[in-house]
Scaffold this motif. Structure first.
Motif, PDB file in Angstrom:
ATOM      1  N   ASN A  32      28.156  33.560  32.085  1.00  0.00           N
ATOM      2  CA  ASN A  32      28.848  32.909  30.970  1.00  0.00           C
ATOM      3  C   ASN A  32      29.248  33.922  29.902  1.00  0.00           C
ATOM      4  OD1 ASN A  32      29.998  30.696  29.742  1.00  0.00           O
ATOM      5  ND2 ASN A  32      28.143  30.210  28.554  1.00  0.00           N
ATOM      6  N   GLU A  33      29.750  35.072  30.357  1.00  0.00           N
ATOM      7  CA  GLU A  33      30.146  36.135  29.429  1.00  0.00           C
ATOM      8  C   GLU A  33      31.636  36.471  29.562  1.00  0.00           C
ATOM      9  OE1 GLU A  33      27.516  39.285  30.507  1.00  0.00           O
ATOM     10  OE2 GLU A  33      25.821  38.458  29.379  1.00  0.00           O
ATOM     11  N   LEU A  34      32.415  35.458  29.903  1.00  0.00           N
ATOM     12  CA  LEU A  34      33.849  35.701  30.081  1.00  0.00           C
ATOM     13  C   LEU A  34      34.501  36.265  28.823  1.00  0.00           C
ATOM     14  CD1 LEU A  34      35.254  32.742  32.197  1.00  0.00           C
ATOM     15  CD2 LEU A  34      35.490  35.167  32.676  1.00  0.00           C
ATOM     16  N   GLN A  35      33.974  35.853  27.676  1.00  0.00           N
ATOM     17  CA  GLN A  35      34.571  36.306  26.413  1.00  0.00           C
ATOM     18  C   GLN A  35      34.400  37.805  26.190  1.00  0.00           C
ATOM     19  OE1 GLN A  35      31.792  34.584  26.688  1.00  0.00           O
ATOM     20  NE2 GLN A  35      30.215  35.485  25.380  1.00  0.00           N
ATOM     21  N   ILE A  60      36.129  43.376  40.530  1.00  0.00           N
ATOM     22  CA  ILE A  60      36.032  41.966  40.943  1.00  0.00           C
ATOM     23  C   ILE A  60      34.576  41.510  40.808  1.00  0.00           C
ATOM     24  CG2 ILE A  60      36.168  40.410  42.946  1.00  0.00           C
ATOM     25  CD1 ILE A  60      38.677  42.027  43.805  1.00  0.00           C
ATOM     26  N   TYR A  61      33.665  42.372  41.220  1.00  0.00           N
ATOM     27  CA  TYR A  61      32.237  42.052  41.094  1.00  0.00           C
ATOM     28  C   TYR A  61      31.854  41.883  39.624  1.00  0.00           C
ATOM     29  CZ  TYR A  61      27.159  42.502  41.512  1.00  0.00           C
ATOM     30  OH  TYR A  61      25.803  42.284  41.442  1.00  0.00           O
ATOM     31  N   ALA A  62      32.347  42.792  38.776  1.00  0.00           N
ATOM     32  CA  ALA A  62      32.030  42.710  37.346  1.00  0.00           C
ATOM     33  C   ALA A  62      32.563  41.408  36.756  1.00  0.00           C
ATOM     34  CB  ALA A  62      32.626  43.922  36.609  1.00  0.00           C
ATOM     35  N   SER A  63      33.742  40.998  37.193  1.00  0.00           N
ATOM     36  CA  SER A  63      34.325  39.752  36.683  1.00  0.00           C
ATOM     37  C   SER A  63      33.505  38.553  37.139  1.00  0.00           C
ATOM     38  CB  SER A  63      35.768  39.595  37.187  1.00  0.00           C
ATOM     39  OG  SER A  63      36.552  40.697  36.809  1.00  0.00           O
ATOM     40  N   ALA A  64      33.099  38.581  38.405  1.00  0.00           N
ATOM     41  CA  ALA A  64      32.297  37.468  38.932  1.00  0.00           C
ATOM     42  C   ALA A  64      30.972  37.369  38.178  1.00  0.00           C
ATOM     43  CB  ALA A  64      32.051  37.670  40.423  1.00  0.00           C
TER      44      ALA A  64
END
Lengths: 411, 94
Positions: free
Chosen positions: A127-130, A117-121
């Motif tokens: 701005n690295e969702l991709q 969850i932390y890594a996703s946040a």
């Protein structure tokens, strides 16, 4: 005739080791895995020295789970899978049985994976969702441990995940007991897992629930029921059982490790962050009623006691109300810290070893018993005792209580 | 960018991300059947290729046609010809 429910396998992952026998021996020798985590300091708020009793799993151990399965696991699911693999191996359940639809999987944790969850946040903030993995969703959803374990074994019966923070494991085992009693399944791989991270520590620190005393060494910080207790130590791991209908286990000549003879869960309906003695006592009474036992039939109470001032006080008052000072009580959290969603499963697995060795592991660091926790038979040094029937409590944020009663001898 | 450099960068993804032994990575290998990747892995493969080559690929229709490792090498030979600036940057890397 009331159906009987057996435990035929038990696996653990813990900061003290990954076999029940090894961890029991270390507990007997008063070992404690809590240590300072300098490597977590940069994720903590302000200047703070973090400490935890966290599993440090070697990469080669993780890689014993193939990448195909491991790719969708955060640490909690990985610990659950490794523990479940040992539990299933011990049970001797065949691949055919596991994949028959008559075997289920009920495993839960506080959340899917705090680390992921932390890594996703962080990916959102940067701005690295991709760049996120296709499996990120599967790592962080609440039932991640349950479906990862089910997928690993090809289990296709019920899959449930009653996530209830620190009661997760005990509720999962209890729900497995109920599902089998109802005749819905022959066996269920059940338990809890969790992972602790800097964010988990902060969650407790903000609530003033994390132990803090600069004069104590890490191994002295967790001291359930003690006069000077000041909060908990976060730990993690997994504890998984194979829960099985009695005659099913007998028919295949499985070794029965224990019987689940009673279970109850309730909530206090008024407090989300505080324990409540009255509802804890009610939960234990309901479990005794379900087991058709009286308080004097219980040989040992394995307390939830996490070393927080109010939580230990409320549980002690509930135990005192039902058992007085006639039943030995201890908490494993002085040694292991609070392994959160794993605690009910992990501590229950250690109870199996206590019974096998006729010895109660004491509450670590309990040199001065608090006045508000007095009036119980506190076990402060290892005590020889034949354990036929044991009551295990778990208490969680959200006002949740869960109690299981195990029969460990004279089946 | 040489074909050898492309092969090196693509193979790194298969070795590091998908834990496939280097000796398995021969051009004729089919990605699904021989290397055992699945639909989730393909999403991660595209992400890995984007990161490695700094070229956006999500909207690239040619990426949908790849079947073998060699198809990936050939696609990136074509992309390298179309993006000389990126090639120059990659060539500086060891």
């Amino acid at each position: 005739m009331k159906p009987r429910i057996a435990i035929t396998g038990a696996g653990i992952i813990s900061a003290l080791g990954n076999s029940r026998q090894e961890v029991y021996q270390k507990l007997l020798e008063d070992e404690c895995p809590t240590r300072e985590r300098d490597d977590w300091a940069d994720q903590m708020y302000g200047t703070y020295q973090p400490f935890a009793a966290a599993v440090d799993l070697p990469v080669e151990t993780a890689k014993t789970i193939s990448r195909h399965f491991r790719r969708s696991m955060g640490n909690a699911a990985l610990y659950a899978t490794l523990a479940a693999r040992d539990a299933v191996a011990e049970s001797g359940l065949s691949k055919e049985a596991l994949q028959s639809g008559r075997v289920g999987c009920i495993i839960s944790s506080t959340v899917g994976s705090p680390g992921e969850i932390y890594a996703s946040a962080m990916a959102v903030l940067r701005n690295e969702l991709q760049d996120l993995s296709s499996c990120q969703f599967f790592k962080i959803v609440s039932h991640s441990s349950a479906f990862n374990v089910a997928n690993f074994f090809g289990i296709c019966g019920v899959q449930l995940s009653p996530c209830s923070a620190c009661a997760s494991a005990l509720q999962s085992i209890g729900l497995a007991y109920e599902q089998i009693k109802l005749g819905h399944q022959d066996a269920i791989v059940a338990g809890g897992s969790d992972e602790t991270t800097p964010i988990v520590l902060e969650s407790f620190r903000f609530l003033n629930a994390l132990a803090k005393n600069p004069d104590w060494s890490p191994s002295e910080l967790s001291r359930p029921f003690a006069e000077d207790r000041c909060g908990l130590v976060c730990g993690d791991g997994a504890g998984i059982f194979v829960v099985e209908e009695w005659s099913h286990a007998q028919a295949r000549q499985a070794t029965i490790l224990a019987e689940i003879c009673g279970y109850a869960t309730n909530c206090n309906g008024s407090q989300i962050s505080q324990s409540d003695g009255a509802s804890i006592a009610q939960c234990m009474r309901q479990a005794l009623k379900d087991a058709n036992l009286n308080p004097e039939d219980i040989d040992y109470v394995s307390a939830h006691a996490t070393s927080t001032p109010s939580g230990d006080r409320e549980e002690a008052s509930a135990i005192r109300e039902i058992f007085g000072d006639t039943v030995p009580v201890s908490s494993l959290k002085g040694h292991l810290g609070h392994t959160l969603g794993a605690s009910g499963g992990l501590e229950s697995a250690i109870i199996l070893e206590m019974a096998k060795n006729d010895t109660i592991i004491p509450t670590k660091n309990l040199t001065r018993i608090a006045e508000d926790c007095a009036g119980l038979d506190h076990v402060t040094s290892s005590r020889p005792k034949r354990l036929r029937t044991v009551l295990k409590n778990c208490i969680a944020f959200g006002g949740v209580n869960a109690t299981i009663i195990y029969r460990l001898a004279d089946f | 960018m040489t074909r050898e450099k492309i092969i090196q960068l693509v193979n790194q993804i298969f070795i590091e991300q998908f834990e496939i032994e280097p000796d398995q990575l021969t051009p004729e290998k089919r990605i699904f059947e021989d290397l055992a990747l699945d639909s989730l892995d393909i999403v991660d493969l595209v992400t890995g290729l984007q990161q490695k080559f700094s070229i956006p690929l999500r909207e690239n229709k040619d990426i949908l046609e790849i079947r073998t490792l060699n198809d990936i090498y050939v696609l990136f030979e074509k992309l390298a010809a179309e993006h000389p600036d990126i090639v120059a940057k990659l060539n500086k890397e060891p």
